[in-house]
Scaffold this motif. Structure first.
Motif, PDB file in Angstrom:
ATOM      1  N   VAL A 344      70.237  40.738  37.141  1.00  0.00           N
ATOM      2  CA  VAL A 344      69.478  39.575  37.606  1.00  0.00           C
ATOM      3  C   VAL A 344      69.302  38.573  36.468  1.00  0.00           C
ATOM      4  O   VAL A 344      69.520  37.365  36.636  1.00  0.00           O
ATOM      5  N   ALA A 345      68.926  39.069  35.283  1.00  0.00           N
ATOM      6  CA  ALA A 345      68.708  38.185  34.132  1.00  0.00           C
ATOM      7  C   ALA A 345      69.990  37.442  33.762  1.00  0.00           C
ATOM      8  O   ALA A 345      69.975  36.227  33.501  1.00  0.00           O
ATOM      9  N   GLN A 346      71.106  38.159  33.789  1.00  0.00           N
ATOM     10  CA  GLN A 346      72.387  37.534  33.443  1.00  0.00           C
ATOM     11  C   GLN A 346      72.768  36.459  34.463  1.00  0.00           C
ATOM     12  O   GLN A 346      73.168  35.346  34.108  1.00  0.00           O
ATOM     13  N   LEU A 347      72.615  36.777  35.759  1.00  0.00           N
ATOM     14  CA  LEU A 347      72.966  35.823  36.813  1.00  0.00           C
ATOM     15  C   LEU A 347      72.019  34.628  36.839  1.00  0.00           C
ATOM     16  O   LEU A 347      72.426  33.505  37.126  1.00  0.00           O
ATOM     17  N   ALA A 348      70.755  34.870  36.511  1.00  0.00           N
ATOM     18  CA  ALA A 348      69.783  33.769  36.428  1.00  0.00           C
ATOM     19  C   ALA A 348      70.169  32.842  35.276  1.00  0.00           C
ATOM     20  O   ALA A 348      70.073  31.609  35.385  1.00  0.00           O
ATOM     21  N   GLY A 349      70.631  33.430  34.186  1.00  0.00           N
ATOM     22  CA  GLY A 349      71.092  32.639  33.037  1.00  0.00           C
ATOM     23  C   GLY A 349      72.294  31.773  33.386  1.00  0.00           C
ATOM     24  O   GLY A 349      72.473  30.683  32.828  1.00  0.00           O
ATOM     25  N   GLN A 350      73.101  32.240  34.331  1.00  0.00           N
ATOM     26  CA  GLN A 350      74.276  31.472  34.788  1.00  0.00           C
ATOM     27  C   GLN A 350      73.932  30.548  35.958  1.00  0.00           C
ATOM     28  O   GLN A 350      74.825  29.927  36.543  1.00  0.00           O
ATOM     29  N   GLU A 351      72.643  30.495  36.294  1.00  0.00           N
ATOM     30  CA  GLU A 351      72.134  29.663  37.399  1.00  0.00           C
ATOM     31  C   GLU A 351      72.724  30.052  38.751  1.00  0.00           C
ATOM     32  O   GLU A 351      72.863  29.227  39.662  1.00  0.00           O
ATOM     33  N   LEU A 352      73.083  31.351  38.897  1.00  0.00           N
ATOM     34  CA  LEU A 352      73.577  31.866  40.172  1.00  0.00           C
ATOM     35  C   LEU A 352      72.455  32.538  40.969  1.00  0.00           C
ATOM     36  O   LEU A 352      72.580  32.750  42.168  1.00  0.00           O
ATOM     37  N   MET A 353      71.358  32.875  40.275  1.00  0.00           N
ATOM     38  CA  MET A 353      70.165  33.430  40.929  1.00  0.00           C
ATOM     39  C   MET A 353      68.923  32.747  40.379  1.00  0.00           C
ATOM     40  O   MET A 353      68.947  32.180  39.279  1.00  0.00           O
ATOM     41  N   ARG A 354      67.838  32.845  41.173  1.00  0.00           N
ATOM     42  CA  ARG A 354      66.544  32.311  40.764  1.00  0.00           C
ATOM     43  C   ARG A 354      65.540  33.457  40.847  1.00  0.00           C
ATOM     44  O   ARG A 354      65.448  34.118  41.894  1.00  0.00           O
ATOM     45  N   HIS A 355      64.816  33.708  39.780  1.00  0.00           N
ATOM     46  CA  HIS A 355      63.843  34.808  39.777  1.00  0.00           C
ATOM     47  C   HIS A 355      62.516  34.289  39.254  1.00  0.00           C
ATOM     48  O   HIS A 355      62.386  33.953  38.079  1.00  0.00           O
ATOM     49  N   GLU A 356      61.536  34.198  40.176  1.00  0.00           N
ATOM     50  CA  GLU A 356      60.198  33.710  39.803  1.00  0.00           C
ATOM     51  C   GLU A 356      59.162  34.660  40.372  1.00  0.00           C
ATOM     52  O   GLU A 356      58.943  34.702  41.576  1.00  0.00           O
ATOM     53  N   GLY A 357      58.549  35.464  39.508  1.00  0.00           N
ATOM     54  CA  GLY A 357      57.542  36.431  39.959  1.00  0.00           C
ATOM     55  C   GLY A 357      58.155  37.455  40.892  1.00  0.00           C
ATOM     56  O   GLY A 357      59.115  38.148  40.539  1.00  0.00           O
ATOM     57  N   ASP A 358      57.619  37.528  42.120  1.00  0.00           N
ATOM     58  CA  ASP A 358      58.131  38.498  43.103  1.00  0.00           C
ATOM     59  C   ASP A 358      59.318  37.953  43.893  1.00  0.00           C
ATOM     60  O   ASP A 358      59.943  38.678  44.657  1.00  0.00           O
ATOM     61  N   ARG A 359      59.620  36.669  43.731  1.00  0.00           N
ATOM     62  CA  ARG A 359      60.640  36.024  44.550  1.00  0.00           C
ATOM     63  C   ARG A 359      61.993  36.036  43.833  1.00  0.00           C
ATOM     64  O   ARG A 359      62.109  35.592  42.705  1.00  0.00           O
ATOM     65  N   LEU A 360      63.002  36.552  44.520  1.00  0.00           N
ATOM     66  CA  LEU A 360      64.360  36.596  43.978  1.00  0.00           C
ATOM     67  C   LEU A 360      65.303  35.963  45.001  1.00  0.00           C
ATOM     68  O   LEU A 360      65.293  36.357  46.173  1.00  0.00           O
ATOM     69  N   ALA A 361      66.098  34.992  44.569  1.00  0.00           N
ATOM     70  CA  ALA A 361      66.974  34.283  45.507  1.00  0.00           C
ATOM     71  C   ALA A 361      68.303  33.945  44.848  1.00  0.00           C
ATOM     72  O   ALA A 361      68.401  33.843  43.629  1.00  0.00           O
ATOM     73  N   VAL A 362      69.320  33.771  45.700  1.00  0.00           N
ATOM     74  CA  VAL A 362      70.631  33.303  45.250  1.00  0.00           C
ATOM     75  C   VAL A 362      70.623  31.774  45.334  1.00  0.00           C
ATOM     76  O   VAL A 362      70.163  31.206  46.320  1.00  0.00           O
ATOM     77  N   THR A 363      71.122  31.106  44.291  1.00  0.00           N
ATOM     78  CA  THR A 363      71.105  29.637  44.258  1.00  0.00           C
ATOM     79  C   THR A 363      72.273  29.066  45.075  1.00  0.00           C
ATOM     80  O   THR A 363      73.166  29.786  45.507  1.00  0.00           O
ATOM     81  N   GLU A 364      72.262  27.724  45.231  1.00  0.00           N
ATOM     82  CA  GLU A 364      73.374  27.035  45.903  1.00  0.00           C
ATOM     83  C   GLU A 364      74.704  27.369  45.232  1.00  0.00           C
ATOM     84  O   GLU A 364      75.707  27.587  45.894  1.00  0.00           O
TER      85      GLU A 364
END
Length: 381
Positions: A344-364
């Motif tokens: 998750v951390a790696q994909l968030a760093g690539q802006e492919l996922m968004r992780h904020e608190g309890d919410r986890l989502a795939v980006t555009e």
């Protein structure tokens, strides 16, 4: 208080079988309507006994071709669900319909029966494409069906299939612009996929059917997002677009991993940690109801980890993503058991996922890579 329950009702009959369809649909010369009405009501009563104290938030008549159901059968199922559980004040009652004029003639009676939302299987406004897809309606019938539905039902959606063989970007943009001009509050826009066991799969295996490659399909997808968003129908799930507040509540129940009861041939359900499945073949379903008072074929206790995995795989299809705390509460597992935090951390760093608190989502940017993202992020064992 328990969450509202979603009820799925499967009507298995079709006039003919489409070459891309892998749904549980059957062609029969005659259908004993009284016997089918009684069988569906018996199956419904069985589910209600196992799910007491709930309110029904949505009913979805799917198929097959549920617009072939006699409106009195639809009315009987809705009335029985109300008697057994009670319907929410704002209950959403959807019926899938084909645009054939013979079925559109039933729309007024279906509205009177209680249906307040229809989902019309248009698939295309091009006569050649309709023939290729094995659809029995014309372009004119599709347009008339949408207009008639808009006059009779509070909410109308329709489906289109794109990324078809030989389809250019310009041709799809023209077709989509025409679809958006109807002004419906919901559209389902699916890329053509070759499903195993269909006639299209046979043609593809022989090299007689080729769909656009990954890059062309991605361009079509991007254009679809831009046009739908500009028309006020942003994507809320991989293939579904809606005006704010007009999302399909029934489908949201699936994607948010809420309980849903499934009745009728081949219907699946998820209730209280169990997976249920009905007999698929209509004759076997009817025989099961006669024998046992229900059409259940399989009833399986789902282990906590499997439930968490399912919730992740379904929920990450949504633009809103998943609520990890909710999955923990429903499955009794810490998120570390079903989420790979490093991935998750790696994909968030690539802006492919968004992780904020309890919410986890795939980006555009990530949605076109959804399958590979799921395989990295979701711990399946």
């Amino acid at each position: 208080m328990a969450e509202p329950l979603a009820l799925y009702v499967h009507w298995p009959f079709c006039v003919s079988k489409c070459p891309y369809c892998d749904f549980n649909s059957h062609v029969r010369e005659r259908v004993d309507q009284a016997a089918w009405r009684e069988a569906l009501l018996a199956d419904l009563r069985h589910e209600a006994a196992l799910l007491p104290g709930r309110t029904v938030g949505s009913i979805f008549f799917g198929g097959g071709t549920p617009s072939l159901m006699p409106p009195e059968t639809v009315a009987a199922v809705i009335a029985e669900a109300d008697a057994l559980w009670g319907l929410a004040d704002d209950v959403e009652i959807t019926l899938e319909a084909n645009p054939n004029s013979v079925e559109v003639a039933n729309f007024a009676d279906l509205a009177a029966a209680g249906v307040n939302r229809v989902s019309i299987g248009v698939q295309s406004f091009d006569a050649e494409v309709l023939e290729f897809l094995g659809r029995a309606h014309s372009e004119d019938e599709a347009r008339r069906a949408i207009s008639t539905a808009q006059a009779l039902f509070a909410r109308v959606s329709f489906d289109l299939i794109y990324a078809r063989p030989g389809q250019s970007l310009a041709a799809w943009e023209r077709e989509l612009a025409g679809a958006l001009a109807f002004g419906t509050d919901h559209l389902s826009l699916y890329q053509l996929t070759i499903e195993p066991g269909t006639r299209f799969a046979t043609l593809a295996a022989k090299g007689d059917l080729t769909i656009p490659d990954g890059d062309a399909a991605a361009d079509l997808f991007d254009a679809t997002q831009a046009m739908a968003r500009a028309a006020g129908l942003p994507r809320y799930e991989v293939s579904n677009h809606a005006r704010m507040g007009q999302e399909s509540r029934h489908n949201l129940a699936y994607w948010r991993y809420a309980d849903y009861a499934g009745i009728g041939p081949g219907a699946h359900g998820r209730r209280l940690g169990q997976a249920t499945e009905r007999h698929k073949k209509p004759e076997n379903f009817i025989a099961g109801v006669a024998r046992n008072g229900h059409g259940l074929k399989v009833e399986t206790d789902l282990p906590a980890h499997e439930r968490a995995t399912e919730a992740m795989l379904m929920g990450l299809r949504l633009t809103e993503g998943v609520d990890l705390a909710r999955i923990e509460a429903r499955c009794g597992l810490p998120r570390e058991a079903f989420v790979d935090a490093a991935a998750v951390a790696q994909l968030a760093g690539q802006e492919l996922m968004r992780h904020e608190g309890d919410r986890l989502a795939v980006t555009e940017q990530g949605i076109l890579l959804l399958d590979s993202i799921l395989s990295e992020v979701v711990k399946t064992h």
